[in-house]
Write a protein that holds these residues in place. Structure first.
Motif, PDB file in Angstrom:
ATOM      1  N   LEU A 108       4.929 -23.167  25.722  1.00  0.00           N
ATOM      2  CA  LEU A 108       5.509 -23.265  24.383  1.00  0.00           C
ATOM      3  C   LEU A 108       6.817 -24.037  24.374  1.00  0.00           C
ATOM      4  N   GLY A 109       7.501 -24.102  25.505  1.00  0.00           N
ATOM      5  CA  GLY A 109       8.775 -24.802  25.550  1.00  0.00           C
ATOM      6  C   GLY A 109       9.594 -24.351  26.739  1.00  0.00           C
ATOM      7  N   GLU A 110      10.762 -24.891  26.832  1.00  0.00           N
ATOM      8  CA  GLU A 110      11.644 -24.588  27.949  1.00  0.00           C
ATOM      9  C   GLU A 110      12.597 -23.458  27.573  1.00  0.00           C
ATOM     10  N   ASN A 111      12.912 -22.652  28.546  1.00  0.00           N
ATOM     11  CA  ASN A 111      13.910 -21.604  28.391  1.00  0.00           C
ATOM     12  C   ASN A 111      15.148 -22.067  29.150  1.00  0.00           C
ATOM     13  N   ILE A 112      16.257 -22.102  28.471  1.00  0.00           N
ATOM     14  CA  ILE A 112      17.486 -22.585  29.091  1.00  0.00           C
ATOM     15  C   ILE A 112      18.478 -21.434  29.160  1.00  0.00           C
ATOM     16  N   ARG A 113      19.009 -21.204  30.353  1.00  0.00           N
ATOM     17  CA  ARG A 113      20.011 -20.161  30.526  1.00  0.00           C
ATOM     18  C   ARG A 113      21.360 -20.840  30.686  1.00  0.00           C
ATOM     19  N   LEU A 114      22.295 -20.445  29.842  1.00  0.00           N
ATOM     20  CA  LEU A 114      23.624 -21.024  29.878  1.00  0.00           C
ATOM     21  C   LEU A 114      24.616 -19.956  30.329  1.00  0.00           C
TER      22      LEU A 114
END
Length: 186
Positions: free
Chosen positions: A67-73
């Motif tokens: 479904l998409g990318e998960n970005i952890r900031l």
């Protein structure tokens, strides 16, 4: 979860941890198929996962859809712990960390932003219906979003026996409308 602005019961596939001698596709696929049975049994509407690169082929093979990318900031505010993890002795950490903390603050974009007029920011001890209002307003902006209602936040973050989570919130000048919040712990 909210998917296309519709509420649904979701489950997370969790971590795929298999001992080295059994790292063939067989055990991993068997485990994931048993997780997927929760959908077939009607326990949940959807199963989602955040596999690492090594696990991605397994999830693709059993028909998970990307479904998409998960970005952890992450924004470090204090450096002492990081310096300790790098093997510096306690004297070096005590000398360097205040200086590095100061530098982090100086180079932070947020340090130089002017305060927004008409916005009140303050810590909160609890959540209320304003969190539901913000959830209803913002969930429409995302195809896929984890629930953030008053009830969920209280259960997930404020009643967590293992973490002392705190809430910091931004309100309009009358404090009748919640504009944003962050939940954090030290």
């Amino acid at each position: 979860m909210s998917i296309d602005n519709k509420s649904c019961m979701a489950g997370i596939a969790g971590d795929l941890l298999i001992s080295k001698q059994h790292r063939t596709l067989g055990p991993a696929i068997m485990l994931q198929k048993s997780v997927q049975s929760a959908v077939n049994d009607g326990d949940v509407d959807i199963i989602y996962a955040f596999p690492n690169r090594k696990a991605e082929p397994i999830f693709r093979r059993i028909n998970y859809t990307h479904l998409g990318e998960n970005i952890r900031l992450v924004k470090p505010l204090k450096t002492a712990r990081f310096l300790q993890k790098r093997g510096l002795n306690s004297i070096s950490v005590k000398l360097l960390s205040p200086l590095l903390d100061f530098v982090l603050n100086i180079i932070s974009f947020a340090t130089w932003l002017p305060r927004r007029k008409g916005v009140i920011c303050k810590p909160l001890a609890d959540v209320d219906s304003r969190f539901n209002d913000l959830w209803e307003e913002t969930k429409r902006q995302h195809m896929f979003a984890g629930e953030r209602t008053e009830t969920y936040i209280r259960w997930k973050f404020l009643q967590d026996p293992d973490e002392d989570n705190k809430i910091y919130a931004a309100f309009d000048e009358t404090e009748s409308r919640l504009l944003a919040y962050i939940i954090y712990s030290f």
